[in-house]
Design an enzyme around this catalytic site. Sequence first.
Site, PDB file in Angstrom:
ATOM      1  N   LEU A  13       0.848  -1.214   0.000  1.00 44.97           N
ATOM      2  CA  LEU A  13       0.000   0.000   0.000  1.00 44.97           C
ATOM      3  C   LEU A  13       0.874   1.251   0.000  1.00 44.97           C
ATOM      4  O   LEU A  13       0.635   2.206   0.753  1.00 44.97           O
ATOM      5  CB  LEU A  13      -0.944  -0.041   1.208  1.00 44.97           C
ATOM      6  CG  LEU A  13      -1.915  -1.212   1.198  1.00 44.97           C
ATOM      7  CD1 LEU A  13      -2.779  -1.211   2.455  1.00 44.97           C
ATOM      8  CD2 LEU A  13      -2.787  -1.215  -0.066  1.00 44.97           C
ATOM      9  N   SER A 131       1.572   2.443 -16.085  1.00 45.28           N
ATOM     10  CA  SER A 131       2.308   3.687 -16.339  1.00 45.28           C
ATOM     11  C   SER A 131       1.442   4.904 -16.064  1.00 45.28           C
ATOM     12  O   SER A 131       0.260   4.929 -16.378  1.00 45.28           O
ATOM     13  CB  SER A 131       2.789   3.741 -17.787  1.00 45.28           C
ATOM     14  OG  SER A 131       3.493   4.950 -18.005  1.00 45.28           O
ATOM     15  N   GLY A 132       2.073   5.917 -15.461  1.00 43.82           N
ATOM     16  CA  GLY A 132       1.369   7.174 -15.202  1.00 43.82           C
ATOM     17  C   GLY A 132       1.662   7.705 -13.820  1.00 43.82           C
ATOM     18  O   GLY A 132       1.159   8.743 -13.417  1.00 43.82           O
ATOM     19  N   GLY A 133       2.482   6.971 -13.067  1.00 44.52           N
ATOM     20  CA  GLY A 133       2.892   7.446 -11.744  1.00 44.52           C
ATOM     21  C   GLY A 133       1.729   7.496 -10.768  1.00 44.52           C
ATOM     22  O   GLY A 133       0.673   6.876 -10.982  1.00 44.52           O
ATOM     23  N   LYS A 185       6.090  -2.764 -21.114  1.00 46.56           N
ATOM     24  CA  LYS A 185       6.395  -1.671 -20.178  1.00 46.56           C
ATOM     25  C   LYS A 185       7.877  -1.316 -20.231  1.00 46.56           C
ATOM     26  O   LYS A 185       8.259  -0.143 -20.154  1.00 46.56           O
ATOM     27  CB  LYS A 185       6.006  -2.081 -18.758  1.00 46.56           C
ATOM     28  CG  LYS A 185       6.310  -0.999 -17.690  1.00 46.56           C
ATOM     29  CD  LYS A 185       5.609   0.330 -17.969  1.00 46.56           C
ATOM     30  CE  LYS A 185       5.620   1.309 -16.821  1.00 46.56           C
ATOM     31  NZ  LYS A 185       6.875   1.839 -16.343  1.00 46.56           N
ATOM     32  N   HIS A 188       8.355   0.727 -23.241  1.00 50.84           N
ATOM     33  CA  HIS A 188       7.749   2.044 -22.951  1.00 50.84           C
ATOM     34  C   HIS A 188       8.772   2.918 -22.228  1.00 50.84           C
ATOM     35  O   HIS A 188       8.994   4.088 -22.567  1.00 50.84           O
ATOM     36  CB  HIS A 188       6.498   1.860 -22.076  1.00 50.84           C
ATOM     37  CG  HIS A 188       6.018   3.112 -21.404  1.00 50.84           C
ATOM     38  ND1 HIS A 188       6.600   3.631 -20.259  1.00 50.84           N
ATOM     39  CD2 HIS A 188       5.023   3.967 -21.732  1.00 50.84           C
ATOM     40  CE1 HIS A 188       5.981   4.755 -19.915  1.00 50.84           C
ATOM     41  NE2 HIS A 188       5.026   4.986 -20.781  1.00 50.84           N
ATOM     42  N   ASN A 189       9.434   2.340 -21.233  1.00 55.96           N
ATOM     43  CA  ASN A 189      10.407   3.109 -20.456  1.00 55.96           C
ATOM     44  C   ASN A 189      11.661   3.448 -21.252  1.00 55.96           C
ATOM     45  O   ASN A 189      12.265   4.504 -21.043  1.00 55.96           O
ATOM     46  CB  ASN A 189      10.751   2.364 -19.171  1.00 55.96           C
ATOM     47  CG  ASN A 189       9.641   2.505 -18.143  1.00 55.96           C
ATOM     48  OD1 ASN A 189       8.478   2.661 -18.496  1.00 55.96           O
ATOM     49  ND2 ASN A 189       9.997   2.469 -16.879  1.00 55.96           N
ATOM     50  N   GLU A 192      10.648   6.353 -23.148  1.00 53.65           N
ATOM     51  CA  GLU A 192      10.543   7.452 -22.162  1.00 53.65           C
ATOM     52  C   GLU A 192      11.918   8.076 -21.923  1.00 53.65           C
ATOM     53  O   GLU A 192      12.082   9.306 -21.980  1.00 53.65           O
ATOM     54  CB  GLU A 192       9.985   6.868 -20.864  1.00 53.65           C
ATOM     55  CG  GLU A 192       9.911   7.785 -19.674  1.00 53.65           C
ATOM     56  CD  GLU A 192       9.530   7.011 -18.411  1.00 53.65           C
ATOM     57  OE1 GLU A 192       8.425   6.460 -18.363  1.00 53.65           O
ATOM     58  OE2 GLU A 192      10.351   6.949 -17.467  1.00 53.65           O
ATOM     59  N   TYR A 193      12.917   7.236 -21.716  1.00 53.24           N
ATOM     60  CA  TYR A 193      14.291   7.745 -21.501  1.00 53.24           C
ATOM     61  C   TYR A 193      14.722   8.580 -22.713  1.00 53.24           C
ATOM     62  O   TYR A 193      15.302   9.660 -22.566  1.00 53.24           O
ATOM     63  CB  TYR A 193      15.264   6.585 -21.363  1.00 53.24           C
ATOM     64  CG  TYR A 193      15.437   5.959 -20.008  1.00 53.24           C
ATOM     65  CD1 TYR A 193      14.348   5.627 -19.201  1.00 53.24           C
ATOM     66  CD2 TYR A 193      16.716   5.677 -19.524  1.00 53.24           C
ATOM     67  CE1 TYR A 193      14.536   5.016 -17.967  1.00 53.24           C
ATOM     68  CE2 TYR A 193      16.906   5.063 -18.293  1.00 53.24           C
ATOM     69  CZ  TYR A 193      15.812   4.743 -17.527  1.00 53.24           C
ATOM     70  OH  TYR A 193      15.998   4.137 -16.294  1.00 53.24           O
ATOM     71  N   ARG A 290      22.621   9.343 -19.372  1.00 56.11           N
ATOM     72  CA  ARG A 290      22.292   9.355 -17.938  1.00 56.11           C
ATOM     73  C   ARG A 290      23.527   8.880 -17.154  1.00 56.11           C
ATOM     74  O   ARG A 290      23.856   9.422 -16.103  1.00 56.11           O
ATOM     75  CB  ARG A 290      21.109   8.449 -17.634  1.00 56.11           C
ATOM     76  CG  ARG A 290      19.785   9.019 -18.089  1.00 56.11           C
ATOM     77  CD  ARG A 290      18.652   8.568 -17.198  1.00 56.11           C
ATOM     78  NE  ARG A 290      17.364   8.950 -17.754  1.00 56.11           N
ATOM     79  CZ  ARG A 290      16.196   8.660 -17.201  1.00 56.11           C
ATOM     80  NH1 ARG A 290      16.154   7.986 -16.069  1.00 56.11           N
ATOM     81  NH2 ARG A 290      15.069   9.027 -17.762  1.00 56.11           N
TER      82      ARG A 290
HETATM   83  C1  6PG Z   1       5.850   5.167 -15.562  1.00 57.85           C
HETATM   84  C2  6PG Z   1       7.290   5.460 -15.153  1.00 57.85           C
HETATM   85  C3  6PG Z   1       7.633   4.690 -13.905  1.00 57.85           C
HETATM   86  C4  6PG Z   1       8.902   5.135 -13.202  1.00 57.85           C
HETATM   87  C5  6PG Z   1       9.996   5.465 -14.120  1.00 57.85           C
HETATM   88  C6  6PG Z   1      11.243   5.907 -13.403  1.00 57.85           C
HETATM   89  O1  6PG Z   1       5.666   4.600 -16.639  1.00 57.85           O
HETATM   90  O2  6PG Z   1       4.974   5.537 -14.783  1.00 57.85           O
HETATM   91  O3  6PG Z   1       8.127   5.012 -16.214  1.00 57.85           O
HETATM   92  O4  6PG Z   1       7.689   3.321 -14.215  1.00 57.85           O
HETATM   93  O5  6PG Z   1       8.650   6.294 -12.461  1.00 57.85           O
HETATM   94  O6  6PG Z   1      10.247   4.363 -14.853  1.00 57.85           O
HETATM   95  O7  6PG Z   1      12.265   5.235 -14.017  1.00 57.85           O
HETATM   96  P1  6PG Z   1      13.764   5.727 -13.924  1.00 57.85           P
HETATM   97  O8  6PG Z   1      14.045   5.929 -12.453  1.00 57.85           O
HETATM   98  O9  6PG Z   1      14.519   4.580 -14.510  1.00 57.85           O
HETATM   99  O10 6PG Z   1      13.847   7.004 -14.703  1.00 57.85           O
END
Ligand code: 6PG
Length: 470
Positions: A13, A131-133, A185, A188-189, A192-193, A290
């Site tokens: 949680l 995904s979406g925090g 996923k 996706h990341n 994202e990077y 990075r």
């Molecule tokens: C998401 C984000 C989540 C995470 C990041 C951080 O899809 O909501 O991608 O999974 O916050 O992956 O990843 P890093 O610390 O590797 O940047």
Amino acid sequence: MENTAYDFGMIGLGVMGSNFLLNMADKGYKVIGFDLDDAKAKKLENEATPGTTVKGVTTLGAMVQQLDKPRRIMMLVPAGKPVDSVIQSLLPLIEKDDVIIDGGNSHYTDTLRRVKELEPKGIHFMGMGVSGGEEGARRGPSIMPGGDLAAWKRVQPMLEAVSAKVDGTPCVAYMGKDAAGHYVKMVHNGIEYAIMQLISEAYDMMKRVLDMNNDELASTFKTWNEAELQSYLIEITASIFLKNDDVTGKRLVDVISDKAGSKGTGKWTSQDAMELPVAVPTIDTAVALRTLSGYKDERVNASELYQPAIKEIKKGTEADIKKIKDALYFSTIICYAQGLAMLNKASAELNMDIPLSDVVKIWRGGCIIRSSLLEIFYKAYIKDKSLSNILLNKNIARLIKKTEKNARAVTKLALQSKIPVTALSSSIGYFDAYCSANMPTNLIQAQRDFFGAHTYQRIDMEGIFHTKWD
Ligand code: 6PG
């Protein structure tokens, strides 16, 4: 309330776990959450919307025994050993046909192992990207579930209820067999990077070459977010430049260290692309930069040794800014192209049957890489679901041709100004190589055969050849 049969259970949680559960409760489901931390269990109940059925417990057994059967249990715990220990704790308590979902950022090979270990016990294990925090978990994430179809059917209505929606369509779909959900996923990341690296390079150019201040940067990104570059990452970037630091009163972005962190999912993407193999140089570059950002002391020493002074600073004109926008648009498409080409290849290599049209469809909302571009990619896959690379779609080619010239101009200016645009230049390099009917790799074949007798093929006849070169 004690004899309530709950529809869905959550293990862990933390912010993501509790928000996901509260979201599900708001959609009318009876939910129960477990955490060893009593404060978190109580917080879950306190934050529940009045009238919803939400319970927090501090023993795993208390959660499992109050769940409707066959059970639907999700875990949001740190990747790695914690997932295995949760599974071990669950095994004595669960039964055949129960569904266990790992919603964390687990490595797909761990998920594949868990699927295979639990299958003989009749337990349906699903790896699921979320995904979406924090905001996404509470209001509507993009959800990438994989595993067996029967398990997906059992949780589909709930996941569709909690997911983000685009034009009323849920941002969740079955991603394919076994570890497909976590594979999607991971990629996706990786994308994202790469997009975050590209945005940072555009920021660097506008700040250090066009001499733009934070207010100008904020309004530029805000304007970009209202047109073809619309995306979550562009939107939050506009806000970031306006945020003031409570301690110094300066803009917060100016007092944040340039040593970037990473939990590893982008690195996994690069590693697996090498294994497949698929070329994802812009994602690779984003991971590498990075890493390089962590070499702060060496970079300070090198900057003093080489004085990479900026060649010229002139106040950015609208035309200059438009060029940078085009360069960002061009290279962002290239990032998605590399990631989606990787998913296409991995789906075949790992026999996951990943539906690429559904992947881009559910990425349109809720996730970190959501953008208006995804609607364009979705239409491309609907037109041709076996598209090996979105760059081969005529509509996408039109967008690339429209922005290519400015991408090259910005890269040229950056190189002359000593601004590192590593991701931007790698996306141009990838594009030029991908569009090369003939690459200079014939010379590499000759070299390999010269020093290692590794043989080569010819363009004018079948066969494998070796030449005594000396
Ligand atoms: C998401 C984000 C989540 C995470 C990041 C951080 O899809 O909501 O991608 O999974 O916050 O992956 O990843 P890093 O610390 O590797 O940047």
